[in-house]
Each structure stands twice: as structure tokens, then as C-alpha cells.
Design a protein around this motif. Structure first.
Motif, PDB file in Angstrom:
ATOM      1  N   TYR A 157       0.878  -1.208   0.090  1.00 51.14           N
ATOM      2  CA  TYR A 157       0.032  -0.088   0.041  1.00 51.14           C
ATOM      3  C   TYR A 157       0.828   1.435   0.054  1.00 51.14           C
ATOM      4  CZ  TYR A 157       1.140   0.282   5.077  1.00 51.14           C
ATOM      5  OH  TYR A 157       1.640   0.327   6.170  1.00 51.14           O
ATOM      6  N   SER A 183       1.171 -10.574   4.693  1.00 50.71           N
ATOM      7  CA  SER A 183       2.313  -9.584   4.742  1.00 50.71           C
ATOM      8  C   SER A 183       2.015  -8.218   3.828  1.00 50.71           C
ATOM      9  CB  SER A 183       3.808  -9.855   4.167  1.00 50.71           C
ATOM     10  OG  SER A 183       4.224 -11.250   5.138  1.00 50.71           O
ATOM     11  N   TYR A 185       2.674  -4.518   3.132  1.00 54.30           N
ATOM     12  CA  TYR A 185       3.827  -3.680   3.406  1.00 54.30           C
ATOM     13  C   TYR A 185       3.414  -2.217   2.803  1.00 54.30           C
ATOM     14  CZ  TYR A 185       6.695  -7.898   4.024  1.00 54.30           C
ATOM     15  OH  TYR A 185       7.139  -9.017   4.631  1.00 54.30           O
ATOM     16  N   ASN A 186       3.999  -1.364   3.502  1.00 50.78           N
ATOM     17  CA  ASN A 186       3.965  -0.035   2.888  1.00 50.78           C
ATOM     18  C   ASN A 186       5.143   0.323   1.906  1.00 50.78           C
ATOM     19  OD1 ASN A 186       3.598   3.374   4.701  1.00 50.78           O
ATOM     20  ND2 ASN A 186       3.662   2.751   2.569  1.00 50.78           N
ATOM     21  N   THR A 188       8.159   1.479   0.359  1.00 48.96           N
ATOM     22  CA  THR A 188       9.177   2.264   0.855  1.00 48.96           C
ATOM     23  C   THR A 188      10.068   2.693  -0.282  1.00 48.96           C
ATOM     24  OG1 THR A 188       9.328   1.072   2.959  1.00 48.96           O
ATOM     25  CG2 THR A 188      11.178   2.422   2.490  1.00 48.96           C
ATOM     26  N   GLY A 213      -1.246   6.555   6.615  1.00 54.70           N
ATOM     27  CA  GLY A 213      -1.499   6.120   7.975  1.00 54.70           C
ATOM     28  C   GLY A 213      -2.979   5.482   8.072  1.00 54.70           C
ATOM     29  N   VAL A 233       4.971  -5.706  12.828  1.00 52.75           N
ATOM     30  CA  VAL A 233       4.467  -4.459  12.193  1.00 52.75           C
ATOM     31  C   VAL A 233       3.459  -4.800  10.893  1.00 52.75           C
ATOM     32  CG1 VAL A 233       5.114  -2.184  11.131  1.00 52.75           C
ATOM     33  CG2 VAL A 233       6.346  -2.991  13.101  1.00 52.75           C
ATOM     34  N   SER A 234       4.092  -5.449   9.939  1.00 58.26           N
ATOM     35  CA  SER A 234       3.645  -5.487   8.669  1.00 58.26           C
ATOM     36  C   SER A 234       3.018  -7.187   8.543  1.00 58.26           C
ATOM     37  CB  SER A 234       4.609  -5.285   7.753  1.00 58.26           C
ATOM     38  OG  SER A 234       5.075  -3.828   7.685  1.00 58.26           O
TER      39      SER A 234
END
Lengths: 407, 599
Positions: A157, A183, A185-186, A188, A213, A233-234
Motif C-alpha cells: 500500500y 504481509s 507492506y507500505n 518504501t 496512515g 508491524v507488517s
């Protein structure tokens, strides 16, 4: 004690423009040589242990595109590794069909992770992925048909042009695929990638911090309601389907890394080092040459000092839902994390950003989204033990003593 | 050496007009320094001076010069600092001279410091020889600069020298001008000994060393001398001159300048401006001394690490051995912990001390915004000095506050008068007078609050008048004013080190500007951080620093761990100049925000 083996497969059909992993397109001709070197390195490394000293609980084929490997090679590597209980392989849709997946399953792979990324064609195109949505669905179906009971789906995302509606739909599609693990994931933007250049040139508009966010919060909320609990976290999993291999990293246990650019880690008791981490030569050709010459293909290593080891324990522990094991930290470093983290921790606890739950220090659900900010304040605290003066005597008394001349 | 073959002179100039380079060339041409030993700008001995290209402490060197008339002259070159903060040091240095070389950049012409220095030299009644420097530069316009000097400043340019210190052109002419146009000193070798202390500093091997100018009599080593102000006698352990290496001499006669080595352990014994005489034959009257340097601004200096407190104290002790103009006393801040309140001559002096503490003593420091000294009149009739905003007494006991005011004289070409008046009015000034010195040269006199001019007034004056205005001021005394203490609350907590004292009518505007400025400096946190300005309990301005919405690394697997750890370690270093106040980290720049409200 959990231990793991990571095998790096650096081959890709194309290099995705956001990827900064050690991967290469167009060197398929090196594959047989590379696989031979990989087997050799794995054999060699395992051979350095006394019998019973190292028994891998997990094996992870990461990349790159490990689904490009021949199933026979996968089987052989699994045997060399000692046939661990969990064998994961990363696969990209479009590189696997039912026979291939059946063969991999037969080769001992019991956990498949599919790099789906998104179910929206236009967003997939934006990521320059080779596969299309149809292939994604086929791969998922084939994975079930091949008997993969442990199935992970990777989604991303924070993509260019992505809306919250896109993301919702992606989460729906992923849930419908009945994976045991997600999983999420943002995206990056990594230095040195085409995405970083496009971003710098203003050609890659991304969702703002507010939307990203919201996407993360939506991801957690949707996964949790669907039964996939957030355990890092992910990472999200049905109960009992957490990836053992990744937990090895987060708990600071031993892992072997074999292959070009792979990292390995051996924890130690602190006399003098608190652990040794090494990394192999990144370029496959160089890696192969070293192995073929009978040398360890290591490019470098670091011995962790106490402060470094404590920092890692903190940064990894707090990423997990289980949290930082207080007693284990105390045993390893002879210091109480609560005392060590001092005023900032006290402040975070008062604000209910961090909590002590039983024997662990954990980040509150709503504060995980700010973990880097929390760490930025907590991490500087850990080296206070090396300067015991400031830890033990915060209050000095400058008054009452002559302080030199003052005109 | 016959007294008529001695010349004592200084070189004065605006910053960067080439004063030190000219001094270097003069040393070369008189062979005081061989090329091999020649570092650029020999006289600037501290590293910091060399780096910033400015002189902080006066220095002196003796040149033996074979002049065109066939005689050898002793030229004592006394260096001077080049910044307004150090004006008192300039006047001290000038008191040892009979004349000056006024260096003016032939391209840039007369600038503020040129004028300030000219007035100091005029006040000291010194002969002035203009030296137009950098005449080889493409933009040089010697005729125009000469006209400025003659018409705007009223300086006699008959003996003006055209030079390029860089290439050496005109350096010989400058040396000849010193011999021909600067008077030799006068003095009587048989009269009672009278020696002026021009400067003094502490040397850890030799004790206190004084730069002295002998006025009458002959000073000799291994004799007792008496210090007029204390009445104490000390032995002179040696005499020396710098050529520029230190060279021992067996006497200093009338008119000569040199170093007096004393073995005294504290520079408080050797007050600058004091007169030294012979206890067996003391002179009747002391020489006119100097006004003691006055600390104009005060600021808190705090170690970032509490453990560095005692190191900071030691460093301040050592620095003040050589710098009598620095004062310090312990101070405690709720926000910043234990530190010191230091008094400085001005902002540049403050920056230099801060830099020396950090560089020479390797201390990590937070310095608060400086303020002037105020006075508070209490209801019980007593009065107290206010060195920092938190000294302002409780309203229950406070009657009035008063602020220092100065009489400021601004010299400015007539076309800049409007700008100067506007600036002074903006700064709460009251005009005292205006006088045309020439058709194009005006002196504007204002009564101004010192607090309004101490920080950026000088810079603003310069930019408003393209550098032509020069400023001179003297403290007049204190005057009751409607002053208030404005507190700054970060996240609801008052941060004492951010409080300011300001005029009531300006508090509102200033509170708004300051809170907005702080927003620029304080990094975003995990939570919204309100910044408020308040007078007493009343909030007069407020702004918010937005919280991070999302700040978490997506992936952290086997190969990422080292990288992530190193990133944290790097961030930690970046925090070196941050101070955690409550739960918010405030960087050094934020404490200076009040000085940057107009940027």
C-alpha cells in the motif's frame, strides 16, 4: 531454540523499479553455477558445527524469484539443510503453475509466499510488475490445489494513485484467497532505485502521510477482523500460522544466510562479543568465485558490542506483538530495560504508547504506527550504561562548592 | 634605540579589507618573518581567529626597518580586533600608539567599521595615514574612495598610500609613511617609571604576561615593580618583544612596547589599563587607564550531558584567565539543568566563547538566547539586578522593571538619514538630535533601549544604509518601562530557558512570531505539540506542531537489522545538540529563535 537458514536466490526476470534487494535480471545463465555454489556454502557452513549444535527449525528461499529454481535443487538444498519443519519459498505469480507448485510441494516446500502486491491492474502496471491479475488468481488457486496449507500473500500500500477504496478492495481479494498469512507492506522509496529518482524528479506522486496512515490502520483493522492477527508491524497470521523463520530474526536468534549478499548472525554471550553478523559478497559471480576457490564468500562482518546488541534487541522486540522479553534482556545484558530506558519510557507509559504486559514490554496497538519515533527516543537510552555517571547521578550539586572565579 | 627612531602604530580596517595581509607583508619586507615560517595572517594566533579571519585579542610585533633615509627604525605594530563587540580592545591598543594606518578596500570603499575605527583613532588623537588596499582588483576605484574619505569623512588624504598587500605593491610606501608621517613617542628615561598595561593574559608556563607600553623611565628584568591599582609589588621575571618569535630583551625604554613576564598566578592582579611603577621611586599619578569592559549581554550555557557540568566549569575558568571580559556564575534551569549564566561583550563575543568551549574543550553545549541586564524595583523599596527572565520577581513583590538605555550616535551619509530614523523609531527610540557635519554627512542621535539594539540593530543599520552608517553608543542608565516576562510553554510545560522579557505593547506580536518561529525549529513528535506564549497565566499566542501520522519502517528482516540499527545510531548523533524537555526534544536553534523573528 529457534534457528533458521536463509537462502538467497538473486535471479529475476526483470528488476522491479522499487526494489533495492540484491537481485539481478538477465543473468539466468549463471543459475546452475550459482546453485552449485549455494549448496557448497550451505554444506560448508553446517559442517562447521558440532553434531547437535545447530538444527534449523526453518528454511527460507528468498529473493529475487526463488520460484525460478528447479524443484530438484530445492529438494536437495532442503535435504542439506536437514529438512527443517518449516520450508518457505517466495514465488511470483506468472512464474508458477500447478505442476510446478506440485513439484515444489513434493520437494519439501510447505509454506508458499506469493508476491501479489495488488489486485488492481493499473496499480500493478505502476509497480512495473510482470504478472497480471489473472495470473495472480491462477497462482492462488494452484497453490491451494497443490496442497499448500500455509499460504502467505504479500500486498503493498502507499502506491502511486492508490486510494483507500483500492486498498479496501485489495484486502477483500486477499481475504477471499483464504491465505493463512498476510504481509502488508507500505511501499518504501529506497535510495538508488528508479522509484527514488522518479520521486526526486516529481514524477511519482504518492499518497500523503495522512492517507498512508489510514491505509495502515485499515490494514490492521481488516486483517484482525478476518482472523489474521498482527504479530509484527507488517505481518498478520491465523493463530499458529506465524512464520517461524521471521521470528528467528526478531528474537535475535541464530540464522545462517547463504547466497550472494545474504546476512547471517550468531548470537554470543557477551564475552567479549554479543554476537557476530556477517554478510556475503553481493555480486553473484564474485560469490561463486569465492566458494569455488574454497573460501568463505564473506564480504564483511561485525561483532556486536553491548550497546549495539541492546539496540537491536530493543528495535526488533518492539516490532513484535509479543514484545521485548524483559527477563531475557536482563539475562543477556545484566540491565533492566525499564530502568535503562528511563524517563522516555516512563513518559511513553504514562501516555499509554508502551505498556508492560506480563513479562514483556509491548507497544500499544495504536502506537505501532509511530514505532520509529518511539525508537528514536528510546534507543539513545541504551548506551547510558556505558557512561554510568549519568545513569547513577543525575543530580549533582554545583552549589555549595566554590566554582572558580566569577567576575 | 634613540626615541626618535621608534614608531608605535596600529593598522585599523573594516573586516576583510586586508589588515592582516598588510601586516604580513610588512613583516616579510622587514624580514621579521622568513617565507618558510609565513603562515597566512601571522598575527592572528588562535586557530579560531585564523579560521574566522578576525582578530580577537590584540597582538604586537616589532619590526626593524632600514628606511630610505639610511636609518634603522624600530616599528612596533600593534594589531587590533576588527569587530564592534571588541571596540574597547581597539581603544586599548590605540592607547599604545602614536598613529595608525587606516586600510580601506579600494573597491568597497568606506564601510561601517572603517568609520567606527576612524572615530576611535580621532578620539585617541592619533595621526592617520590612509592605505588604499587591493588597488589591483578590477573593481578598484581609488579616486572615488579618496573622495569618500575626504568629503564624507573629512580625512586628510595627502599622504595616502596605494597598495596591494596581496602582491606587495605599496608595502614599502606604507612603511615609509609610518616613518615619515607618524610621530615618534615622547618620554623621559630619567623620569619616574610609568608603564601602561595594554593587555594581559595567563600563560600556563610563565604566569601572567602583560603587553606594556613604557611611557617614562626604563623597565628592567629582575626588578620589583608596583601595580598602582592594587599597591602590590611583584618581580619582573623577564622582558621580551615579538619579532614575531618571542625574543628576550634586557630593557624597555620610553616609547617602547613589549611583553612583561611576571610569574603572577592570577590576571586579576594585572588589571588592563593599570599603571606599573617603581616601588622605590613611585610616580605621583597613574596614567589614565581604560574603562573596565562591560558585559553587555548574558546567556545561559548548559552542557547537553549533565555529566559534563564540571568540565564546563573548568573550561570557563581557563577561558576567563585569558579573557577578562567573560563573566560567569552557576545557574539552574528547570528545562536545561545545571549550567552557567555567562556575561559577554556582545553577540560575536558570545559566539566565539561558545565555539571555543565546543572546539577546544570538546563540550556539547546548549546556549540560550541572550538578554541584557534589567533591574527590578521591589515593593519593599529594594532593587535587584535581572540577569535572566526567570529572575523577574513575582508580581506580588514586584513594583517596577527598568531597562538600560543608551545614547546612540549614528554617522550616516545624508541620503540614508530617513532609513536610520525609521529604524530607530521602530526600536522604540527617542530622537535627541541631528546635526549636519558636512553637506552629505549627518550625525543622528537617539535615546534607545539597549535591548533593542544589542542583537540585530547593527546588521539592520548596515543593510539599511548599504554599509555607510556607523554606530557608537554609551550606556545612559536605567529607566522604568512597561516590561513583561513572556513565558513559552511547550506541550503545556513552561520552558524557562525560552522565556523572554519584552515591552508590553509588543508582547502580543512577539508571542505570535516566536511561537511560529519555534514551530520551524522543533521537530515533529509522536503527538501534537502545542506551543504557547503566556504572560503570567494568560495565553497570548498559540500554535501547534502537527504530530507524525505514521512513522514506522515497513520491513525488518535478516539483512535489514544492521542498517536499521545504524540509522538509529546516526539519529542519536544528530541529537547531540538537542535537549529533551519533558517529552519534547528541543534543538539548539530553538533557543535562539527569538533572535530570528524577522527572518
Amino acid at each position: 531454540m529457534p534457528t533458521g537458514i536463509y537462502l538467497h536466490i538473486p535471479f529475476c526476470r526483470i528488476k522491479c523499479p522499487y526494489c533495492d534487494f540484491n537481485t539481478y535480471a538477465g543473468i539466468d545463465d549463471q543459475r546452475p553455477r550459482y546453485v552449485a555454489a549455494l549448496k557448497e556454502e550451505l554444506r560448508h557452513r553446517l559442517g562447521t558445527f558440532q553434531p547437535g549444535e545447530f538444527a534449523a527449525g526453518s528454511l527460507y528461499f528468498g529473493g529475487g524469484t526463488p520460484s525460478l529454481l528447479d524443484p530438484e535443487d530445492v529438494a536437495e538444498l532442503g535435504e542439506i539443510a536437514g529438512s527443517p519443519a518449516e520450508v518457505t519459498l517466495e514465488a511470483n505469480p506468472g512464474t508458477v503453475d500447478l505442476p510446478k507448485l506440485q513439484a515444489l510441494r513434493a520437494a519439501g516446500v510447505n509454506r508458499l509466499t506469493l508476491g501479489c502486491q495488488t489486485f488492481h491492474p493499473e496499480l500493478l502496471a505502476g509497480l512495473r510488475r510482470l504478472h497480471d491479475v489473472k495470473q495472480t488468481h491462477e497462482a492462488i488457486e494452484a497453490a491451494h490445489a497443490a496442497g499448500f496449507t500455509e499460504l502467505n500473500i504479500d500486498l503493498m500500500y502507499g502506491l502511486s494513485g492508490q486510494t483507500l477504496a483500492h486498498w479496501d478492495a485489495d484486502l477483500d481479494q486477499a481475504a477471499a484467497a483464504r491465505p493463512t498469512h498476510l504481509s502488508l507492506y507500505n511501499l518504501t522509496i529506497e535510495e538508488g532505485t528508479p522509484f527514488a529518482r522518479w520521486r526526486a524528479a516529481g514524477e511519482l506522486p504518492l499518497p500523503g502521510e495522512e492517507l498512508q496512515g489510514a491505509m495502515y490502520e485499515r490494514a490492521v483493522e481488516r486483517a484482525e477482523t478476518g482472523g489474521w492477527g498482527r504479530y509484527e508491524v507488517s505481518n498478520f497470521a491465523l493463530p499458529g500460522s506465524e512464520c517461524r523463520h521471521n521470528q528467528v530474526y526478531w528474537s535475535g536468534e541464530a540464522y545462517l544466510g547463504c547466497g550472494a549478499g545474504a546476512h547471517g548472525f550468531a548470537p554470543a554471550d557477551g564475552s567479549p562479543s554479543h554476537g557476530r553478523r556477517w554478510w556475503n559478497h553481493r555480486v553473484p559471480r564474485r560469490y561463486c568465485q569465492e566458494v569455488e576457490a574454497g573460501r568463505l564468500p564473506e564480504d564483511g562482518h561485525e561483532e556486536l558490542g553491548r550497546t549495539q546488541a541492546m539496540t537491536e534487541a530493543l528495535l526488533l522486540g518492539l516490532r513484535t506483538r509479543e514484545g521485548l522479553d524483559l527477563a531475557r534482556f536482563q539475562r543477556r545484558f545484566g540491565a533492566s530495560p525499564i530502568e535503562l530506558l528511563g524517563a522516555p519510557l516512563k513518559d511513553f507509559r504514562a501516555r499509554e504508547l508502551i505498556r508492560v504486559r506480563g513479562t514483556h514490554l509491548i507497544v500499544a496497538e495504536h502506537a505501532v504506527i509511530l514505532l520509529d519515533s518511539l525508537l528514536a527516543r528510546l534507543a539513545p537510552q541504551v548506551d547510558r550504561v556505558d557512561r554510568s555517571d549519568s545513569l547513577n547521578s543525575p543530580s549533582q550539586a554545583p552549589y555549595g562548592t566554590p566554582t572558580g572565579q566569577s567576575r | 634605540m634613540a626615541i626618535d627612531q621608534i614608531r608605535n602604530f596600529a593598522i585599523i580596517a573594516h573586516v576583510d579589507h586586508g589588515k592582516s595581509t598588510l601586516a604580513d607583508r610588512m613583516m616579510e619586507q622587514t624580514a621579521a618573518v622568513s617565507d618558510r615560517d609565513m603562515k597566512a595572517q601571522y598575527l592572528d594566533s588562535m586557530d579560531l581567529e585564523r579560521e574566522r579571519g578576525i582578530t580577537i585579542k590584540a597582538n604586537t610585533v616589532r619590526l626593524n626597518y632600514l628606511a630610505d633615509d639610511g636609518k634603522t627604525y624600530q616599528l612596533n605594530l600593534i594589531d587590533t580586533p576588527g569587530h564592534v563587540d571588541f571596540n574597547y580592545e581597539v581603544s586599548r591598543s590605540l592607547s599604545a600608539c602614536e598613529g595608525v594606518l587606516l586600510v580601506v578596500d579600494a573597491a568597497q570603499g568606506v564601510e561601517a567599521q572603517t568609520l567606527a575605527n576612524i572615530y576611535l583613532a580621532l578620539e585617541a588623537d592619533l595621526e592617520m595615514v590612509p592605505v588604499l588596499n587591493k588597488v589591483d582588483l578590477p573593481g578598484a576605484d581609488p579616486d572615488a574612495v579618496r573622495e569618500q574619505l575626504e568629503d564624507h569623512v573629512g580625512l586628510d588624504c595627502e599622504h595616502m598610500v596605494l597598495a596591494s598587500a596581496k602582491t606587495g605593491v605599496g608595502v614599502h610606501d606604507a612603511l615609509e609613511a609610518v616613518v615619515k608621517h607618524i610621530e615618534p613617542p615622547t618620554g623621559d628615561p630619567d623620569a619616574d617609571l610609568r608603564v601602561l598595561i595594554v593587555d594581559s593574559w595567563y600563560d600556563s608556563y610563565q604566569g601572567v604576561i602583560c603587553l606594556v607600553r613604557v611611557v617614562d623611565g626604563v623597565l628592567k628584568p629582575r626588578t620589583k615593580v608596583r601595580f598602582f591599582s592594587t599597591g602590590n609589588d611583584h618581580e619582573v621575571s623577564g622582558l621580551a618583544v615579538k619579532v614575531p618569535e618571542v625574543m628576550k630583551v634586557d630593557q624597555l625604554g620610553p616609547g617602547e612596547v613589549g611583553l612583561m613576564i611576571t610569574g603572577i598566578k592570577s590576571i586579576s592582579e594585572t588589571r588592563v589599563g593599570d599603571t606599573v611603577t617603581d616601588p622605590k621611586r613611585p610616580c605621583a599619578e597613574a596614567l589614565p587607564g581604560f574603562e573596565a569592559p562591560q558585559q553587555m549581554v548574558f546567556a545561559g550555557v548548559f552542557p547537553i550531558e549533565a555529566a559534563d557540568y564540571s568540565d564546563l566549569r573548568d573550561a570557563l575558568s581557563k577561558l576567563s584567565l585569558n579573557d577578562a571580559s567573560l563573566s560567569w556564575e552557576p545557574e539552574t534551569s528547570e528545562a536545561l539543568g545545571f549550567g552557567f549564566r555567562c556575561g559577554f561583550l556582545g553577540l560575536l563575543h558570545m559566539e566565539i566563547i561558545q565555539e571555543r568551549l565546543e572546539r577546544e574543550y570538546e563540550l556539547g553545549l546548549i546556549t540560550t538566547a541572550p538578554n541584557v541586564v534589567y533591574r527590578a524595583q521591589l515593593k519593599d523599596g529594594t532593587e535587584v539586578e535581572i540577569h535572566r527572565p526567570s529572575d523577574v520577581p513575582d508580581p506580588m513583590v514586584l513594583d517596577t522593571l527598568s531597562e538600560p538605555r543608551v545614547r546612540a550616535k549614528v554617522h550616516v551619509p545624508s541620503d540614508g538619514v530617513g532609513q536610520v530614523i525609521k529604524l530607530c523609531e521602530d526600536k522604540r527610540g527617542r530622537q535627541l538630535g541631528m546635526e549636519y557635519l558636512a553637506a552629505t554627512k549627518v550625525v543622528v542621535e537617539y535615546d534607545l533601549p539597549f535591548a533593542e539594539i544589542v542583537f540585530d540593530f547593527y546588521d539592520k543599520l548596515k543593510s539599511a544604509t548599504r554599509g555607510y552608517a556607523s554606530l557608537d553608543y554609551e550606556l545612559m542608565g536605567f529607566e522604568v518601562a512597561p516590561l513583561v516576562k513572556m513565558d513559552i510553554l511547550v506541550s503545556g510545560e513552561p520552558v524557562d530557558a525560552l522565556s523572554v522579557i519584552c515591552h508590553r505593547d509588543r508582547a502580543h506580536t512577539m508571542g505570535q512570531k516566536l511561537t511560529v518561529k519555534l514551530k520551524e525549529f522543533i521537530p515533529r513528535q509522536m503527538f501534537q505539540v502545542p506551543i504557547q506564549a503566556a504572560i503570567g497565566k494568560k495565553v497570548i499566542a498559540r500554535t501547534n506542531i502537527k504530530a507524525f501520522r505514521k512513522n514506522v519502517t515497513a520491513k525488518c528482516y535478516g539483512g535489514d537489522i544492521s542498517r536499521k540499527r545504524k540509522l538509529l545510531e546516526k539519529q542519536k548523533k544528530g541529537k547531540a545538540r538537542m535537549k529533551a524537555v519533558g517529552s519534547v526534544e528541543i534543538p539548539q536553534e530553538a533557543f535562539f529563535a527569538v533572535l530570528k523573528l524577522d527572518e
